[in-house]
Design an enzyme around this catalytic site. Structure first.
Site, short mmCIF file in Angstrom:
data_model
loop_
_atom_site.label_atom_id
_atom_site.label_comp_id
_atom_site.label_asym_id
_atom_site.label_seq_id
_atom_site.Cartn_x
_atom_site.Cartn_y
_atom_site.Cartn_z
CB THR A 77 70.80 13.56 60.99
OG1 THR A 77 71.88 14.15 60.19
CG2 THR A 77 69.71 13.37 59.91
N GLY A 78 71.44 16.80 60.27
CA GLY A 78 71.07 17.63 59.45
C GLY A 78 71.71 19.05 60.07
NE ARG A 110 76.08 24.60 65.59
CZ ARG A 110 75.75 23.20 65.06
NH1 ARG A 110 76.71 22.60 65.76
NH2 ARG A 110 75.20 22.67 64.66
CB THR A 150 77.18 14.94 65.95
OG1 THR A 150 77.79 15.56 64.81
CG2 THR A 150 77.12 16.20 66.80
CB SER A 155 79.98 13.63 60.24
OG SER A 155 79.52 12.61 60.81
CB THR A 215 74.45 14.00 63.12
OG1 THR A 215 74.90 14.68 63.40
CG2 THR A 215 73.69 12.86 64.88
N1 GLY Z 1 73.20 17.70 64.23
C1 GLY Z 1 74.11 17.96 64.28
C2 GLY Z 1 74.58 19.28 64.52
O1 GLY Z 1 74.29 20.03 63.46
O2 GLY Z 1 75.99 19.71 65.19
#
Ligand code: GLY
Length: 331
Positions: free
Chosen positions: A241-242, A218, A208, A86, A190
């Protein structure tokens, strides 16, 4: 106390499959109103990979070095780990098979730099810092970011990207190509890091490869100043994070810093934003979002939507994982 990255991922795939979780079940833990430990230098970073990353940061912090150098070196350890799915070029690709990286860095003087949608460069955090120091801009993206990096001393990776095991998983994924935005987030987290050095300077970094199998193009919260990272030398900093869309919609980390400015403890400030995200963006049900914050006094804390989020802490006396408090439990 090993963190439950595996469990987190498993739960996310369960969520993706619409299986046995009750995302609305509340198990909210009370936030800490009072000060936590003050002990600088110190560094905190998201997830179990934060342990090694903190070690990288600590090698600078323990000898009185600068927090900015520390966070850059720290998260670069994770970027360099091609077994990490990740963060960095070992990460999972977008749905077209390309690994695209997002990163940013910021310090207590509001100096910041960021790159997004960057391909084939091992250390996006180094490019982010170079953008901060060598350009009049904050953020470069995509082809332009890569071109600028190559013109400014960076090189393309010489190994295959995606790395072979990731390419294999991707080819398997392609057979069904199941993807629902914001739900199919398996294997998604992340590294975000916050450090306060011995001189009281704070810096943060976030990097990340973003959501697995995201739509090409994206960009998540991690390179967005104010969403995945924010800092103000009068107050402190936050990282996240998330599922990044939740942080962007709420200017998540900027909101945490503003809560601390109004007197909230770091943990309370993280609790506030998690609560706001759940109230205003019910689409987050079934998805993990976690925040870490630290104030300029060296108090720190974290809070997440679901259990399972933890962070690595390094001080003179401590080198361990800490479980963040959370609002809900996976069922
Ligand atoms: N938190 C990392 C992402 O959504 O790409």
């Amino acid at each position: 106390r090993s963190m439950s990255r595996r469990r987190f991922l498993k739960n996310l795939s369960l969520a993706g499959a619409g299986l046995a979780i009750n995302p609305l079940k509340s198990a909210a833990q009370p936030f800490n109103l009072g000060p936590s430990i003050k002990d600088n230098p110190l560094v905190i970073s998201t997830w179990i990979h934060g342990m090694e990353a903190n070690q990288g940061a600590w090698s600078i912090l323990e000898s009185g070095g600068d927090s900015l150098d520390a966070v850059q070196k720290g998260v670069a350890v994770t970027e360099n780990d091609l077994n990490n799915r990740s963060v960095g070029l070992g990460g999972r690709p977008d749905r077209d098979g390309h690994v695209t990286l997002d990163a940013c860095i910021m310090d207590h003087d509001s100096r910041c730099g960021s790159v997004a949608f960057l391909e084939d460069i091992i250390h996006p955090i180094d490019v982010a810092r170079a953008v901060m120091e060598k350009t009049p801009h904050v953020m470069l993206v995509g082809e332009g970011a890569q071109k600028w990096a190559l013109e400014n001393g960076f090189s393309k990776a010489t190994f295959d990207v995606p790395v072979p095991p990731v390419q294999k998983d991707y080819e398997e994924w392609l057979i069904k190509s199941e993807y629902k935005t914001g739900v199919n987030v398996e294997n998604h987290d992340t590294i975000g890091m916050l450090a306060l050095d011995a001189s009281g300077r704070m810096a943060g970094a976030c990097t990340t490869s973003g959501m697995a199998y995201k739509i090409r193009g994206r960009v998540g919260d991690s390179p967005i100043i104010g969403a995945g990272l924010f800092m103000d030398g009068d107050v402190g900093g936050a990282t996240a994070t998330g599922v990044g869309e939740a942080m962007i919609r709420t200017a998540g980390c900027a909101s945490v810093v503003e809560s601390m400015r109004r007197g909230a403890s770091p943990e309370e400030a993280c609790y506030d934003i998690v609560q706001r995200i759940l109230k205003k963006h019910p689409g987050v049900n079934g998805m993990q979002v976690g925040f870490l914050a630290m104030n300029m006094q060296g108090e720190y804390g974290g809070y997440s939507v679901y259990n399972g989020f933890n962070y690595a802490l390094r001080t003179k006396d401590r080198n361990e994982m800490v479980d963040a408090k959370y609002m809900r439990t996976w069922e």
